[in-house]
Motif scaffolding. Structure first.
Motif, PDB file in Angstrom:
ATOM      1  N   LEU A   1      54.202  40.828  41.496  1.00 56.11           N
ATOM      2  CA  LEU A   1      53.614  40.812  40.160  1.00 56.11           C
ATOM      3  C   LEU A   1      52.188  40.274  40.206  1.00 56.11           C
ATOM      4  O   LEU A   1      51.289  40.805  39.554  1.00 56.11           O
ATOM      5  CB  LEU A   1      54.479  39.963  39.223  1.00 56.11           C
ATOM      6  N   GLY A   2      51.974  39.236  41.008  1.00 56.83           N
ATOM      7  CA  GLY A   2      50.634  38.679  41.164  1.00 56.83           C
ATOM      8  C   GLY A   2      49.682  39.677  41.795  1.00 56.83           C
ATOM      9  O   GLY A   2      48.521  39.801  41.392  1.00 56.83           O
ATOM     10  N   LEU A   3      50.169  40.424  42.799  1.00 52.99           N
ATOM     11  CA  LEU A   3      49.331  41.431  43.448  1.00 52.99           C
ATOM     12  C   LEU A   3      48.970  42.556  42.495  1.00 52.99           C
ATOM     13  O   LEU A   3      47.837  43.056  42.494  1.00 52.99           O
ATOM     14  CB  LEU A   3      50.038  41.986  44.688  1.00 52.99           C
ATOM     15  N   VAL A   4      49.929  42.973  41.671  1.00 57.68           N
ATOM     16  CA  VAL A   4      49.654  44.022  40.684  1.00 57.68           C
ATOM     17  C   VAL A   4      48.594  43.539  39.701  1.00 57.68           C
ATOM     18  O   VAL A   4      47.655  44.276  39.362  1.00 57.68           O
ATOM     19  CB  VAL A   4      50.949  44.445  39.954  1.00 57.68           C
ATOM     20  N   ALA A   5      48.726  42.297  39.233  1.00 57.53           N
ATOM     21  CA  ALA A   5      47.748  41.750  38.280  1.00 57.53           C
ATOM     22  C   ALA A   5      46.367  41.650  38.926  1.00 57.53           C
ATOM     23  O   ALA A   5      45.359  41.986  38.297  1.00 57.53           O
ATOM     24  CB  ALA A   5      48.205  40.381  37.785  1.00 57.53           C
ATOM     25  N   GLN A   6      46.313  41.199  40.165  1.00 51.69           N
ATOM     26  CA  GLN A   6      45.029  41.094  40.859  1.00 51.69           C
ATOM     27  C   GLN A   6      44.398  42.472  41.041  1.00 51.69           C
ATOM     28  O   GLN A   6      43.198  42.656  40.832  1.00 51.69           O
ATOM     29  CB  GLN A   6      45.223  40.423  42.225  1.00 51.69           C
ATOM     30  N   ASN A   7      45.194  43.447  41.413  1.00 57.13           N
ATOM     31  CA  ASN A   7      44.692  44.798  41.604  1.00 57.13           C
ATOM     32  C   ASN A   7      44.200  45.395  40.292  1.00 57.13           C
ATOM     33  O   ASN A   7      43.183  46.085  40.246  1.00 57.13           O
ATOM     34  CB  ASN A   7      45.797  45.671  42.217  1.00 57.13           C
ATOM     35  N   ARG A   8      44.907  45.124  39.220  1.00 51.95           N
ATOM     36  CA  ARG A   8      44.562  45.690  37.907  1.00 51.95           C
ATOM     37  C   ARG A   8      43.186  45.217  37.427  1.00 51.95           C
ATOM     38  O   ARG A   8      42.451  45.993  36.824  1.00 51.95           O
ATOM     39  CB  ARG A   8      45.641  45.294  36.901  1.00 51.95           C
ATOM     40  N   ILE A   9      42.855  43.954  37.690  1.00 47.24           N
ATOM     41  CA  ILE A   9      41.552  43.450  37.224  1.00 47.24           C
ATOM     42  C   ILE A   9      40.499  43.463  38.332  1.00 47.24           C
ATOM     43  O   ILE A   9      39.373  43.028  38.122  1.00 47.24           O
ATOM     44  CB  ILE A   9      41.673  42.021  36.629  1.00 47.24           C
ATOM     45  N   GLY A  10      40.881  43.949  39.511  1.00 48.99           N
ATOM     46  CA  GLY A  10      39.922  44.040  40.606  1.00 48.99           C
ATOM     47  C   GLY A  10      39.601  42.718  41.270  1.00 48.99           C
ATOM     48  O   GLY A  10      38.518  42.548  41.824  1.00 48.99           O
ATOM     49  N   ALA A  11      40.527  41.777  41.229  1.00 49.20           N
ATOM     50  CA  ALA A  11      40.314  40.468  41.863  1.00 49.20           C
ATOM     51  C   ALA A  11      40.904  40.478  43.266  1.00 49.20           C
ATOM     52  O   ALA A  11      41.934  41.101  43.518  1.00 49.20           O
ATOM     53  CB  ALA A  11      40.968  39.369  41.030  1.00 49.20           C
ATOM     54  N   LYS A  12      40.251  39.778  44.176  1.00 44.28           N
ATOM     55  CA  LYS A  12      40.723  39.713  45.557  1.00 44.28           C
ATOM     56  C   LYS A  12      41.686  38.537  45.707  1.00 44.28           C
ATOM     57  O   LYS A  12      41.442  37.450  45.177  1.00 44.28           O
ATOM     58  CB  LYS A  12      39.549  39.551  46.511  1.00 44.28           C
ATOM     59  N   PRO A  13      42.809  38.743  46.441  1.00 35.39           N
ATOM     60  CA  PRO A  13      43.741  37.638  46.679  1.00 35.39           C
ATOM     61  C   PRO A  13      43.040  36.492  47.408  1.00 35.39           C
ATOM     62  O   PRO A  13      42.206  36.703  48.276  1.00 35.39           O
ATOM     63  CB  PRO A  13      44.820  38.268  47.569  1.00 35.39           C
ATOM     64  N   GLY A  14      43.372  35.267  47.034  1.00 37.58           N
ATOM     65  CA  GLY A  14      42.796  34.085  47.657  1.00 37.58           C
ATOM     66  C   GLY A  14      41.579  33.542  46.937  1.00 37.58           C
ATOM     67  O   GLY A  14      41.144  32.435  47.221  1.00 37.58           O
ATOM     68  N   THR A  15      41.015  34.324  46.007  1.00 34.92           N
ATOM     69  CA  THR A  15      39.877  33.825  45.236  1.00 34.92           C
ATOM     70  C   THR A  15      40.406  33.109  44.008  1.00 34.92           C
ATOM     71  O   THR A  15      41.574  33.247  43.639  1.00 34.92           O
ATOM     72  CB  THR A  15      38.957  34.989  44.814  1.00 34.92           C
ATOM     73  N   ARG A  16      39.537  32.362  43.355  1.00 32.89           N
ATOM     74  CA  ARG A  16      39.967  31.647  42.131  1.00 32.89           C
ATOM     75  C   ARG A  16      40.391  32.638  41.062  1.00 32.89           C
ATOM     76  O   ARG A  16      41.390  32.431  40.382  1.00 32.89           O
ATOM     77  CB  ARG A  16      38.834  30.761  41.622  1.00 32.89           C
ATOM     78  N   ARG A  17      39.635  33.727  40.918  1.00 33.42           N
ATOM     79  CA  ARG A  17      39.971  34.749  39.919  1.00 33.42           C
ATOM     80  C   ARG A  17      41.313  35.412  40.266  1.00 33.42           C
ATOM     81  O   ARG A  17      42.136  35.655  39.390  1.00 33.42           O
ATOM     82  CB  ARG A  17      38.862  35.789  39.860  1.00 33.42           C
ATOM     83  N   GLY A  18      41.526  35.674  41.543  1.00 33.72           N
ATOM     84  CA  GLY A  18      42.781  36.277  41.980  1.00 33.72           C
ATOM     85  C   GLY A  18      43.957  35.347  41.762  1.00 33.72           C
ATOM     86  O   GLY A  18      45.029  35.776  41.316  1.00 33.72           O
ATOM     87  N   ASP A  19      43.772  34.070  42.077  1.00 40.63           N
ATOM     88  CA  ASP A  19      44.837  33.092  41.862  1.00 40.63           C
ATOM     89  C   ASP A  19      45.166  32.950  40.381  1.00 40.63           C
ATOM     90  O   ASP A  19      46.335  32.885  39.995  1.00 40.63           O
ATOM     91  CB  ASP A  19      44.439  31.728  42.435  1.00 40.63           C
ATOM     92  N   PHE A  20      44.122  32.932  39.549  1.00 43.11           N
ATOM     93  CA  PHE A  20      44.344  32.825  38.110  1.00 43.11           C
ATOM     94  C   PHE A  20      45.094  34.052  37.594  1.00 43.11           C
ATOM     95  O   PHE A  20      46.003  33.927  36.764  1.00 43.11           O
ATOM     96  CB  PHE A  20      43.020  32.659  37.362  1.00 43.11           C
TER      97      PHE A  20
END
Length: 139
Positions: free
Chosen positions: A3-22
């Protein structure tokens, strides 16, 4: 995690970044809130209404015969899958002690017996655990 990966992909955030973690945390919190709301509606409200429609005799049969047989089958399956006879023996002994010793001495705690058995089994199993470190698995 998915679910976290889908959310990160949807907003274009990279895993491990603050935006991706949020994004991952927000997605998980949102999913948990939706699950709790749906449980409250479908189980709490509609489930109570549905149970009120079932005759008391049917509920008694389910409670006295069907539920224990299903739970017994699940317990046997768990025992066979876990394959840890020490923990199984501890759980059985603790259950018997609570049911036949503690409960007759203090009948007012009847609603707490399941929790007492679970917590006592966990604690005793932890104390009686095998302290040898398992061998490292090489790939």
């Amino acid at each position: 995690a998915a679910l976290g990966l889908v959310a990160q992909n949807r907003i274009g955030a990279k895993p491990g970044t603050r935006r991706g973690d949020f994004a991952a945390v927000a997605a998980i919190c949102g999913a948990a809130a939706i699950h709790l709301l749906s449980l409250a509606v479908f189980v709490g409200i509609l489930g109570t209404w549905l149970i009120s429609l079932i005759p008391a005799d049917v509920i008694d049969v389910v409670r006295l015969y069907i539920l224990p047989s299903v739970l017994g089958a699940v317990i046997v399956q768990a025992i066979l899958a876990i394959k840890q006879p020490r923990i199984t023996a501890i759980a059985i002994v603790v259950t018997l002690l609570v049911q036949f010793v503690l409960l007759p001495l203090a009948p007012a705690i009847a609603f707490l017996t399941t929790g007492i058995v679970v917590i006592a089994t966990i604690a005793i199993s932890w104390v009686a655990r095998d302290r040898k470190q398992p061998a490292a698995v090489e790939n």
